[in-house]
Design an enzyme around this catalytic site. Structure first.
Site, PDB file in Angstrom:
ATOM      1  N   TYR A 117       0.502  -1.743  -0.243  1.00 15.05           N
ATOM      2  CA  TYR A 117      -0.109  -0.174  -0.062  1.00 15.05           C
ATOM      3  C   TYR A 117       0.617   1.310   0.057  1.00 15.05           C
ATOM      4  O   TYR A 117       0.617   2.436  -0.429  1.00 15.05           O
ATOM      5  CB  TYR A 117      -1.458   0.031   0.987  1.00 15.05           C
ATOM      6  CG  TYR A 117      -1.572   1.125   1.281  1.00 15.05           C
ATOM      7  CD1 TYR A 117      -3.038   0.995   0.635  1.00 15.05           C
ATOM      8  CD2 TYR A 117      -1.940   2.208   1.672  1.00 15.05           C
ATOM      9  CE1 TYR A 117      -4.107   2.130   0.410  1.00 15.05           C
ATOM     10  CE2 TYR A 117      -2.534   3.246   0.816  1.00 15.05           C
ATOM     11  CZ  TYR A 117      -3.501   3.074   0.637  1.00 15.05           C
ATOM     12  OH  TYR A 117      -4.504   3.954   0.413  1.00 15.05           O
TER      13      TYR A 117
ATOM     14  N   PHE B   4      -7.540  21.574 -24.542  1.00 18.50           N
ATOM     15  CA  PHE B   4      -7.804  20.022 -24.708  1.00 18.50           C
ATOM     16  C   PHE B   4      -9.107  19.709 -23.429  1.00 18.50           C
ATOM     17  O   PHE B   4      -9.612  20.676 -23.099  1.00 18.50           O
ATOM     18  CB  PHE B   4      -7.049  19.178 -23.808  1.00 18.50           C
ATOM     19  CG  PHE B   4      -7.771  17.674 -24.222  1.00 18.50           C
ATOM     20  CD1 PHE B   4      -6.885  17.499 -25.836  1.00 18.50           C
ATOM     21  CD2 PHE B   4      -7.170  16.883 -23.332  1.00 18.50           C
ATOM     22  CE1 PHE B   4      -7.422  15.928 -26.077  1.00 18.50           C
ATOM     23  CE2 PHE B   4      -7.826  15.480 -23.925  1.00 18.50           C
ATOM     24  CZ  PHE B   4      -8.223  15.339 -24.520  1.00 18.50           C
ATOM     25  N   THR B   5     -10.029  18.956 -24.040  1.00 12.33           N
ATOM     26  CA  THR B   5     -11.434  19.046 -23.992  1.00 12.33           C
ATOM     27  C   THR B   5     -10.900  18.481 -21.959  1.00 12.33           C
ATOM     28  O   THR B   5     -11.352  19.273 -21.387  1.00 12.33           O
ATOM     29  CB  THR B   5     -11.775  17.323 -24.236  1.00 12.33           C
ATOM     30  OG1 THR B   5     -10.711  16.737 -24.062  1.00 12.33           O
ATOM     31  CG2 THR B   5     -12.363  17.725 -25.760  1.00 12.33           C
TER      32      THR B   5
ATOM     33  N   ASP C 259       1.743  20.408 -20.320  1.00 13.53           N
ATOM     34  CA  ASP C 259       0.685  18.827 -20.492  1.00 13.53           C
ATOM     35  C   ASP C 259       2.131  18.081 -21.627  1.00 13.53           C
ATOM     36  O   ASP C 259       2.163  18.439 -22.561  1.00 13.53           O
ATOM     37  CB  ASP C 259      -0.181  19.005 -21.430  1.00 13.53           C
ATOM     38  CG  ASP C 259      -1.025  18.041 -22.004  1.00 13.53           C
ATOM     39  OD1 ASP C 259      -0.191  16.959 -21.546  1.00 13.53           O
ATOM     40  OD2 ASP C 259      -2.263  17.751 -22.286  1.00 13.53           O
TER      41      ASP C 259
ATOM     42  N   LYS D 234      -0.311   7.749 -23.496  1.00 16.86           N
ATOM     43  CA  LYS D 234       0.327   7.727 -24.499  1.00 16.86           C
ATOM     44  C   LYS D 234       1.549   7.410 -24.593  1.00 16.86           C
ATOM     45  O   LYS D 234       2.314   5.920 -25.471  1.00 16.86           O
ATOM     46  CB  LYS D 234      -0.264   8.751 -25.167  1.00 16.86           C
ATOM     47  CG  LYS D 234      -1.790   9.505 -24.979  1.00 16.86           C
ATOM     48  CD  LYS D 234      -2.357   9.689 -24.156  1.00 16.86           C
ATOM     49  CE  LYS D 234      -3.949  10.473 -24.056  1.00 16.86           C
ATOM     50  NZ  LYS D 234      -4.655  10.822 -23.273  1.00 16.86           N
TER      51      LYS D 234
ATOM     52  N   ARG E 130     -13.750  15.060 -33.943  1.00 19.22           N
ATOM     53  CA  ARG E 130     -13.006  16.500 -33.455  1.00 19.22           C
ATOM     54  C   ARG E 130     -13.011  17.396 -33.442  1.00 19.22           C
ATOM     55  O   ARG E 130     -12.197  18.061 -34.386  1.00 19.22           O
ATOM     56  CB  ARG E 130     -11.343  15.908 -32.914  1.00 19.22           C
ATOM     57  CG  ARG E 130     -10.745  15.119 -32.656  1.00 19.22           C
ATOM     58  CD  ARG E 130      -9.994  15.107 -31.054  1.00 19.22           C
ATOM     59  NE  ARG E 130     -11.113  14.826 -29.645  1.00 19.22           N
ATOM     60  CZ  ARG E 130     -11.559  14.406 -28.999  1.00 19.22           C
ATOM     61  NH1 ARG E 130      -9.782  14.064 -28.643  1.00 19.22           N
ATOM     62  NH2 ARG E 130     -12.225  14.371 -28.058  1.00 19.22           N
TER      63      ARG E 130
ATOM     64  N   PHE F  12     -18.963  14.501 -26.057  1.00 14.38           N
ATOM     65  CA  PHE F  12     -18.684  13.488 -27.331  1.00 14.38           C
ATOM     66  C   PHE F  12     -18.067  12.492 -26.679  1.00 14.38           C
ATOM     67  O   PHE F  12     -18.427  11.675 -27.723  1.00 14.38           O
ATOM     68  CB  PHE F  12     -16.925  14.341 -27.090  1.00 14.38           C
ATOM     69  CG  PHE F  12     -15.983  14.103 -26.555  1.00 14.38           C
ATOM     70  CD1 PHE F  12     -15.310  14.790 -25.897  1.00 14.38           C
ATOM     71  CD2 PHE F  12     -15.180  12.970 -27.082  1.00 14.38           C
ATOM     72  CE1 PHE F  12     -14.403  15.055 -25.105  1.00 14.38           C
ATOM     73  CE2 PHE F  12     -13.994  13.208 -25.837  1.00 14.38           C
ATOM     74  CZ  PHE F  12     -13.963  13.883 -24.533  1.00 14.38           C
TER      75      PHE F  12
HETATM   76  N1  PM9 Z   1      -6.000  12.566 -24.771  1.00  9.73           N
HETATM   77  C1  PM9 Z   1      -7.654  10.777 -26.674  1.00  9.73           C
HETATM   78  O1  PM9 Z   1      -7.645   9.945 -26.979  1.00  9.73           O
HETATM   79  C2  PM9 Z   1      -7.933  10.417 -24.324  1.00  9.73           C
HETATM   80  C3  PM9 Z   1      -9.473  10.987 -23.804  1.00  9.73           C
HETATM   81  S1  PM9 Z   1      -9.672  12.145 -24.497  1.00  9.73           S
HETATM   82  C4  PM9 Z   1     -10.633  12.317 -26.025  1.00  9.73           C
HETATM   83  O2  PM9 Z   1      -6.168  12.170 -27.466  1.00  9.73           O
HETATM   84  C5  PM9 Z   1      -3.425  15.518 -23.574  1.00  9.73           C
HETATM   85  C6  PM9 Z   1      -2.761  16.332 -24.502  1.00  9.73           C
HETATM   86  C7  PM9 Z   1      -4.664  14.671 -24.009  1.00  9.73           C
HETATM   87  C8  PM9 Z   1      -5.779  14.135 -23.154  1.00  9.73           C
HETATM   88  C9  PM9 Z   1      -5.886  12.704 -23.331  1.00  9.73           C
HETATM   89  C10 PM9 Z   1      -5.245  13.602 -21.939  1.00  9.73           C
HETATM   90  C11 PM9 Z   1      -6.234  13.312 -20.518  1.00  9.73           C
HETATM   91  C12 PM9 Z   1      -4.264  15.434 -21.650  1.00  9.73           C
HETATM   92  N2  PM9 Z   1      -3.715  15.664 -22.631  1.00  9.73           N
HETATM   93  O3  PM9 Z   1      -7.366  10.726 -21.073  1.00  9.73           O
HETATM   94  O4  PM9 Z   1      -6.854  11.676 -18.132  1.00  9.73           O
HETATM   95  O5  PM9 Z   1      -4.374  13.648 -25.148  1.00  9.73           O
HETATM   96  O6  PM9 Z   1      -4.941  10.100 -19.521  1.00  9.73           O
HETATM   97  O7  PM9 Z   1      -5.486  12.269 -20.560  1.00  9.73           O
HETATM   98  C13 PM9 Z   1      -7.143  11.540 -25.295  1.00  9.73           C
HETATM   99  P1  PM9 Z   1      -6.397  10.929 -19.575  1.00  9.73           P
END
Ligand code: PM9
Length: 461
Positions: A76, A128-129, A219, A262, A386, A453
């Site tokens: 833990y 970014f979303t 980011d 990623k 997008r 979305f």
């Molecule tokens: N990006 C993508 O498919 C996954 C979810 S949104 C459709 O591109 C950036 C630049 C991203 C991103 C996620 C996140 C969030 C932050 N910044 O999905 O929470 O491309 O790990 O990261 C997606 P998490």
């Protein structure tokens, strides 16, 4: 006899484990689409042939990463894998402190809560979303200060992720430096088409923000891919290694949010990286409320180990060349048959320009959403909208945002698909392009409050 065109590189791996794919009929896909409300996020994965929805968490791990999964220390508190991840983050990204989170948005949540005061502003290089939503939930307002070229799909600017320094200076003057929580800098810029930011621009951002005592938050989700573009396009860096470039990029910022799903070649994981001890202390305290103890942040020990090992692989030039080369291959083929895409071709995806692909469909009738649905219907290839759906509504007025870019993203998971898959994808796009004039738009029948979305539903017109 003609000679073969010479290829000097190929994927720097061979395939050890395979996962069968399932092909379906058009009739089957028609039904599956209807059940999914014409939203590719709502399809069952078993109904998808080639999955280009996202490169997030969909990468193939290496044998070394899988071996690391067996070395998970699931204590833990104080997991060995946390200390390995911390060491690797310091080595490659150069920040002092690490707070692990379950994925990128966990880190965005923490930094937004800590640094944003209600009524503050957060300038950045295109929204970014998830990032913008966390800024808004903390009471902030995002200001887009990216260069104009980023909103122009046909502009060939080599660094369409750059911040317009004049726009940033104007924003600081307009709202006052004391009302700017921080500047958020994405590398690469996802919503602009996976476009990089230059080192020169990062230096200029650092200089201006330092004059006003404003912090910069990177980011870093695809910063390694950004480093590759810097190496290719900024002559000063042609002889530098990717880790050297990455280190310098991070050195112009105070903190980083990271989705390890990623660049870092894992299925789950993220972190917040910091230099300021006081902010770190607050983040380390808050993470136990929302994610988990500060030495696992919502992750299993094995996930942290896979991410730590992923860093060594992600910075290898052979890996990045093949990864970005695959995206380029698809983009070039589509360009050669006249399909409108965002140029230059980005790092993680090819983005179809739905405004030019389906000019007969008004933006309020969701051209990119429609195109993603048609592509699935045609071929079983899953992609992502997008455009106006992703952009959501203005937090204050409730009106749709109308982004200049209305795109469909063909996103390539790392180390997953072959060149033959790529050819099938381009053929599928071509088939939809050939019948583009007969395609009609859609109306939204269900709209969730946040990040619509993901879960919105549509009907055909
Ligand atoms: N990006 C993508 O498919 C996954 C979810 S949104 C459709 O591109 C950036 C630049 C991203 C991103 C996620 C996140 C969030 C932050 N910044 O999905 O929470 O491309 O790990 O990261 C997606 P998490």
């Amino acid at each position: 006899m003609t000679k073969l065109t010479k290829r000097s590189w190929a994927e720097p791996f061979k395939i050890k484990v395979v996962e069968p794919l399932r092909m379906t009929t058009r009739e089957y896909r028609d039904e599956a689409l209807r059940e999914a409300g014409y939203n590719t996020f709502l399809l069952h994965s078993r109904d998808v042939y080639i999955d280009l929805l996202t490169d997030s968490g969909t990468n193939a791990m290496s044998d070394n990463q899988w071996a690391g999964m067996m070395m998970g220390d699931e204590a833990y508190a104080g997991s060995e894998n946390f200390y390995h991840l911390e060491m690797q983050m310091q080595r490659y990204y150069g920040y002092k402190y690490l707070v692990p989170t379950h994925q990128g948005r966990g880190a965005e949540h923490l930094i937004s809560r800590i640094l944003i005061k209600p009524g503050d502003f957060v300038p950045g290089n295109m929204y970014f979303t998830t990032t913008r939503l966390h800024q808004e939930l903390a009471g902030g307002t995002f200001i887009d200060v990216i260069i104009d070229e980023a909103h122009q799909p046909e502009s060939l600017h080599p660094f369409k992720g750059n911040i317009d320094i004049q726009k940033l200076a104007d924003a600081i003057k307009r709202v006052g430096a004391e009302h700017i929580s921080y500047v958020t800098v994405a590398a690469t810029v996802n919503m602009a088409g996976g476009q990089p930011i230059s080192m020169q621009n990062l230096r200029e951002i650092r200089k201006l923000t330092q004059q006003h005592g404003i912090k910069v938050v990177l980011d870093a989700t695809r910063a390694i891919e950004n480093a590759w573009f810097i190496k290719q396009r900024e002559p000063e860096f042609a002889q530098k290694s990717i880790p050297e470039i990455l280190h310098e990029m991070c050195s112009y910022t105070d903190a980083a949010t990271m989705s390890g799903k990623k660049d870092l070649l894992v299925n789950i994981g993220g972190f917040l990286a910091l230099n300021d001890f006081d902010i770190f202390e607050e983040a380390r305290n808050l993470v136990v409320v929302y994610e988990g103890l500060h030495t696992y942040g919502g992750l299993a020990g094995r996930d942290m180990e896979a991410m730590a090992r992923g860093m060594d692989e992600a910075v290898q030039e052979d890996h990045i060349r093949a990864r970005i080369g695959q995206v380029e291959y698809v983009g070039e083929r589509l360009l050669s048959i006249g399909v409108p895409i965002v140029q230059p071709i980005g790092g993680h995806a090819v983005f179809l320009d739905a405004k030019r692909f389906l000019p007969q469909i008004q933006q309020v009738e969701f051209p990119a959403q429609t195109l993603a649905a048609e592509l699935y219907l045609e071929s079983g290839v899953r992609t992502m909208e997008r455009g106006i759906v992703s952009a959501g509504r203005d937090a204050k007025t409730g009106e749709h945002h109308f982004p200049k870019l209305e795109l469909v993203r063909l996103t390539f998971p790392r180390r997953v698909y072959t060149q033959a898959h790529c050819d099938v994808v381009t053929e599928a796009v071509e088939a939809v392009y050939d019948r583009r004039e007969s395609i009609k738009g859609m109306r939204m029948s269900y709209e969730p409050k946040y990040l619509r979305f993901f879960q919105a539903r549509f009907d055909r017109m």
